[in-house]
Design a protein around this motif. Structure first.
Motif, PDB file in Angstrom:
ATOM      1  N   LYS A 142       9.933   6.837   6.857  1.00 41.46           N
ATOM      2  CA  LYS A 142       9.601   7.543   8.188  1.00 41.46           C
ATOM      3  C   LYS A 142       9.306   6.608   9.212  1.00 41.46           C
ATOM      4  N   SER A 143       8.665   5.479   9.003  1.00 42.61           N
ATOM      5  CA  SER A 143       8.377   4.608  10.064  1.00 42.61           C
ATOM      6  C   SER A 143       8.131   3.211   9.826  1.00 42.61           C
ATOM      7  N   THR A 144       7.865   2.427  10.639  1.00 44.80           N
ATOM      8  CA  THR A 144       7.489   0.905  10.560  1.00 44.80           C
ATOM      9  C   THR A 144       5.865   0.771  10.961  1.00 44.80           C
ATOM     10  N   GLN A 145       5.088   0.082  10.101  1.00 45.88           N
ATOM     11  CA  GLN A 145       3.552   0.065  10.419  1.00 45.88           C
ATOM     12  C   GLN A 145       3.267  -1.241  10.244  1.00 45.88           C
ATOM     13  N   GLU A 146       2.286  -1.804  11.044  1.00 49.12           N
ATOM     14  CA  GLU A 146       1.825  -3.060  10.681  1.00 49.12           C
ATOM     15  C   GLU A 146       0.685  -2.818   9.786  1.00 49.12           C
ATOM     16  N   VAL A 147       0.291  -3.682   8.769  1.00 43.67           N
ATOM     17  CA  VAL A 147      -0.606  -3.625   7.590  1.00 43.67           C
ATOM     18  C   VAL A 147      -1.640  -4.589   7.921  1.00 43.67           C
ATOM     19  N   GLU A 148      -2.899  -4.346   8.042  1.00 46.60           N
ATOM     20  CA  GLU A 148      -3.946  -5.252   8.088  1.00 46.60           C
ATOM     21  C   GLU A 148      -4.337  -6.155   7.124  1.00 46.60           C
ATOM     22  N   SER A 149      -4.872  -7.353   7.198  1.00 47.94           N
ATOM     23  CA  SER A 149      -5.090  -8.219   6.174  1.00 47.94           C
ATOM     24  C   SER A 149      -6.361  -7.742   5.361  1.00 47.94           C
ATOM     25  N   PRO A 150      -6.438  -7.683   4.279  1.00 45.63           N
ATOM     26  CA  PRO A 150      -7.461  -7.410   3.377  1.00 45.63           C
ATOM     27  C   PRO A 150      -8.758  -8.317   3.619  1.00 45.63           C
ATOM     28  N   ALA A 151      -8.500  -9.622   3.841  1.00 39.29           N
ATOM     29  CA  ALA A 151      -9.435 -10.611   3.801  1.00 39.29           C
ATOM     30  C   ALA A 151      -8.995 -11.813   4.691  1.00 39.29           C
ATOM     31  N   SER A 152      -9.886 -12.765   4.880  1.00 33.40           N
ATOM     32  CA  SER A 152      -9.473 -14.026   5.635  1.00 33.40           C
ATOM     33  C   SER A 152      -9.261 -15.210   4.612  1.00 33.40           C
ATOM     34  N   GLY A 153      -8.580 -16.006   5.123  1.00 32.80           N
ATOM     35  CA  GLY A 153      -8.176 -16.938   4.321  1.00 32.80           C
ATOM     36  C   GLY A 153      -6.834 -17.664   4.508  1.00 32.80           C
ATOM     37  N   THR A 154      -6.378 -18.545   3.773  1.00 29.01           N
ATOM     38  CA  THR A 154      -4.899 -19.111   3.803  1.00 29.01           C
ATOM     39  C   THR A 154      -4.189 -18.291   2.893  1.00 29.01           C
ATOM     40  N   LEU A 155      -2.872 -17.788   3.597  1.00 31.00           N
ATOM     41  CA  LEU A 155      -2.087 -16.830   3.082  1.00 31.00           C
ATOM     42  C   LEU A 155      -0.891 -17.571   2.520  1.00 31.00           C
TER      43      LEU A 155
ATOM     44  N   GLY B  37      12.982  -8.401   4.279  1.00 31.58           N
ATOM     45  CA  GLY B  37      14.207  -7.506   3.844  1.00 31.58           C
ATOM     46  C   GLY B  37      14.213  -7.037   2.470  1.00 31.58           C
ATOM     47  N   GLU B  38      13.331  -7.194   1.673  1.00 32.43           N
ATOM     48  CA  GLU B  38      13.480  -6.554   0.238  1.00 32.43           C
ATOM     49  C   GLU B  38      12.457  -5.541   0.208  1.00 32.43           C
ATOM     50  N   THR B  39      13.101  -4.563  -0.922  1.00 34.06           N
ATOM     51  CA  THR B  39      12.242  -3.277  -0.857  1.00 34.06           C
ATOM     52  C   THR B  39      11.579  -3.483  -2.344  1.00 34.06           C
ATOM     53  N   TYR B  40      10.102  -2.917  -2.335  1.00 36.52           N
ATOM     54  CA  TYR B  40       9.421  -3.232  -3.031  1.00 36.52           C
ATOM     55  C   TYR B  40       8.665  -1.839  -3.442  1.00 36.52           C
ATOM     56  N   GLU B  41       8.040  -1.735  -4.520  1.00 33.37           N
ATOM     57  CA  GLU B  41       7.189  -0.447  -5.395  1.00 33.37           C
ATOM     58  C   GLU B  41       5.801  -0.483  -4.559  1.00 33.37           C
ATOM     59  N   VAL B  42       5.206   0.450  -4.369  1.00 31.91           N
ATOM     60  CA  VAL B  42       3.933   0.440  -4.224  1.00 31.91           C
ATOM     61  C   VAL B  42       3.084  -0.100  -5.144  1.00 31.91           C
TER      62      VAL B  42
ATOM     63  N   PRO C 285       0.740  -1.322   0.098  1.00 31.97           N
ATOM     64  CA  PRO C 285       0.007   0.045   0.018  1.00 31.97           C
ATOM     65  C   PRO C 285       0.871   1.303   0.016  1.00 31.97           C
ATOM     66  N   LYS C 286       0.286   2.502  -0.404  1.00 33.91           N
ATOM     67  CA  LYS C 286       1.012   3.670  -0.323  1.00 33.91           C
ATOM     68  C   LYS C 286       0.399   4.193   1.038  1.00 33.91           C
ATOM     69  N   ILE C 287       1.592   4.346   2.039  1.00 31.82           N
ATOM     70  CA  ILE C 287       0.951   4.747   3.253  1.00 31.82           C
ATOM     71  C   ILE C 287       1.174   6.437   3.683  1.00 31.82           C
ATOM     72  N   GLY C 288       1.991   6.896   2.661  1.00 28.01           N
ATOM     73  CA  GLY C 288       2.207   8.339   2.859  1.00 28.01           C
ATOM     74  C   GLY C 288       2.115   9.131   1.528  1.00 28.01           C
ATOM     75  N   PHE C 289       2.193  10.250   1.479  1.00 32.58           N
ATOM     76  CA  PHE C 289       1.678  11.124   0.250  1.00 32.58           C
ATOM     77  C   PHE C 289       3.195  10.743  -0.617  1.00 32.58           C
ATOM     78  N   SER C 290       4.183  10.886   0.011  1.00 31.50           N
ATOM     79  CA  SER C 290       5.491  10.815  -0.897  1.00 31.50           C
ATOM     80  C   SER C 290       5.955   9.380  -0.921  1.00 31.50           C
TER      81      SER C 290
ATOM     82  N   ALA D  18       4.795  -6.164   8.470  1.00 30.40           N
ATOM     83  CA  ALA D  18       5.172  -5.063   9.086  1.00 30.40           C
ATOM     84  C   ALA D  18       5.790  -4.344   7.734  1.00 30.40           C
ATOM     85  N   LEU D  19       5.724  -3.114   7.713  1.00 32.86           N
ATOM     86  CA  LEU D  19       6.152  -2.441   6.550  1.00 32.86           C
ATOM     87  C   LEU D  19       7.102  -1.247   7.012  1.00 32.86           C
ATOM     88  N   GLU D  20       8.284  -1.231   6.464  1.00 34.17           N
ATOM     89  CA  GLU D  20       9.272   0.163   6.744  1.00 34.17           C
ATOM     90  C   GLU D  20       9.004   0.925   5.514  1.00 34.17           C
ATOM     91  N   SER D  21       8.961   2.166   5.898  1.00 35.64           N
ATOM     92  CA  SER D  21       9.082   3.419   4.873  1.00 35.64           C
ATOM     93  C   SER D  21      10.168   4.217   5.519  1.00 35.64           C
TER      94      SER D  21
END
Length: 76
Positions: A43-56, A63-68, A8-13, A38-41
């Motif tokens: 400015k911060s580290t935030q926990e991201v909620e699951s968008p659904a229930s089921g098997t992950l 440790g890898e960096t990914y684009e929004v 997700p995009k957590i901040g404007f920039s 947990a996602l590090e940007s």
């Protein structure tokens, strides 16, 4: 039908983030609204909620960096 877990995009920039930790194991049960990872940007580290229930099914590695918008996992 599987639900995609996208970075997700957590901040404007924010253009990318580093996957710090999966809070549910691969093959484990994700619960909608509960912390999934947990996602590090710049400015911060935030926990991201699951968008659904089921098997992950994890695709992205800790440790890898990914684009929004990158596919991190699916929930089926």
């Amino acid at each position: 039908m599987a639900v995609e877990v996208l970075l997700p995009k957590i901040g404007f920039s924010m253009n990318e983030g580093t996957l710090a930790e999966w809070l549910v194991e691969d093959g484990g049960q994700a619960v909608e609204g509960q912390p999934l990872y947990a996602l590090e940007s710049e400015k911060s580290t935030q926990e991201v909620e699951s968008p659904a229930s089921g098997t992950l099914r994890i695709i992205a590695q800790i440790g890898e960096t990914y684009e929004v918008g990158t596919l991190l996992a699916t929930i089926g």
